[in-house]
Design a protein around this motif. Sequence first.
Motif, mmCIF file in Angstrom:
data_model
loop_
_atom_site.group_PDB
_atom_site.id
_atom_site.type_symbol
_atom_site.label_atom_id
_atom_site.label_comp_id
_atom_site.label_asym_id
_atom_site.label_seq_id
_atom_site.Cartn_x
_atom_site.Cartn_y
_atom_site.Cartn_z
ATOM 1 N N LEU A 114 -19.836 -37.956 26.999
ATOM 2 C CA LEU A 114 -19.185 -39.136 25.886
ATOM 3 C C LEU A 114 -17.808 -38.285 26.189
ATOM 4 C CD1 LEU A 114 -20.586 -40.166 23.078
ATOM 5 C CD2 LEU A 114 -20.787 -41.364 25.034
ATOM 6 N N GLU A 117 -15.838 -40.188 29.445
ATOM 7 C CA GLU A 117 -15.868 -41.176 28.718
ATOM 8 C C GLU A 117 -14.482 -41.515 28.187
ATOM 9 O OE1 GLU A 117 -18.625 -43.871 30.116
ATOM 10 O OE2 GLU A 117 -19.821 -42.100 31.387
ATOM 11 N N ASP A 118 -14.479 -40.732 26.722
ATOM 12 C CA ASP A 118 -12.641 -41.053 27.313
ATOM 13 C C ASP A 118 -11.776 -41.124 27.883
ATOM 14 O OD1 ASP A 118 -13.887 -42.141 24.596
ATOM 15 O OD2 ASP A 118 -14.042 -40.521 23.358
ATOM 16 N N ARG B 38 -19.348 -48.891 22.194
ATOM 17 C CA ARG B 38 -19.179 -47.865 21.900
ATOM 18 C C ARG B 38 -17.782 -47.842 21.674
ATOM 19 N NH1 ARG B 38 -17.420 -47.959 27.322
ATOM 20 N NH2 ARG B 38 -15.549 -48.225 27.821
ATOM 21 N N ASP B 42 -16.639 -45.339 18.657
ATOM 22 C CA ASP B 42 -15.368 -43.675 19.003
ATOM 23 C C ASP B 42 -14.948 -43.797 17.649
ATOM 24 O OD1 ASP B 42 -16.836 -43.390 21.253
ATOM 25 O OD2 ASP B 42 -15.862 -44.263 22.762
HETATM 26 CA CA LIG Z 1 -16.793 -42.097 23.918
#
Ligand SMILES: [Ca+2]
Lengths: 119, 119
Positions: A114, A117-118, B38, B42
């Motif tokens: 995850l 993903e950022d 997402r 986040d």
């Molecule tokens: Ca993320």
Amino acid sequence: MSKTYDKAHELKQALAEDAAFVQLQDLHKQIAADDIARKMFDNFRKLQMSLQQKQMQGMDISPEEAEQAQKQFELVSQHTLISKLMETEQQMSMIIADVNKIITEPLEEIYGHLAEEDE
Amino acid sequence: MSKTYDKAHELKQALAEDAAFVQLQDLHKQIAADDIARKMFDNFRKLQMSLQQKQMQGMDISPEEAEQAQKQFELVSQHTLISKLMETEQQMSMIIADVNKIITEPLEEIYGHLAEEDE
Ligand SMILES: [Ca+2]
Ligand SMILES: [Ca+2]
């Protein structure tokens, strides 16, 4: 009971039978039964913990306190039982750290993924 | 390799196959593939982490910040996927806490016993 709990109990059993753990247990018993060793070791642990607490609270450790800790460390290191105990504790810490690293791998995979993903 | 490491790997495998973990992994994938979910998640995580960091550093959290966090929590809780994810994370945390409690029992026995000696 789930397989996870069964395997956790099997790991606990393996740790309890691990050579490092058995030695740790034996050394603790020997030190508990030896008045001088026990007092030396308790004093050293108390000093260590009070300095660690200071550090965690962001307080300064004076040069005198650092010197006293160093002297006590040299003193207890001369004691065969205590020196062996500290060595075995180090070994046990490494085993526990390895075990934690192994068993948290699946979670690391999710959270590491995850984070990527950022980017 | 020692039995301890073998058993740690078996526990890792059991955790990776645990229903809670498989669900966690699946929900993370679904959320990663859903742009709105997402981003919502986040933002919520970032706000949570910044407030946690403030608390750990002993800084005050303003009533406005607390209110914003509460509102964001209510918002993300409305999202079925995120709400399920938070529930599954809670479940997974409890499993990990239980596992840690089980596997550190042998060490607790040594250190708990020594503490009694002091009394
Ligand atoms: Ca993320
Ligand atoms: Ca003691």
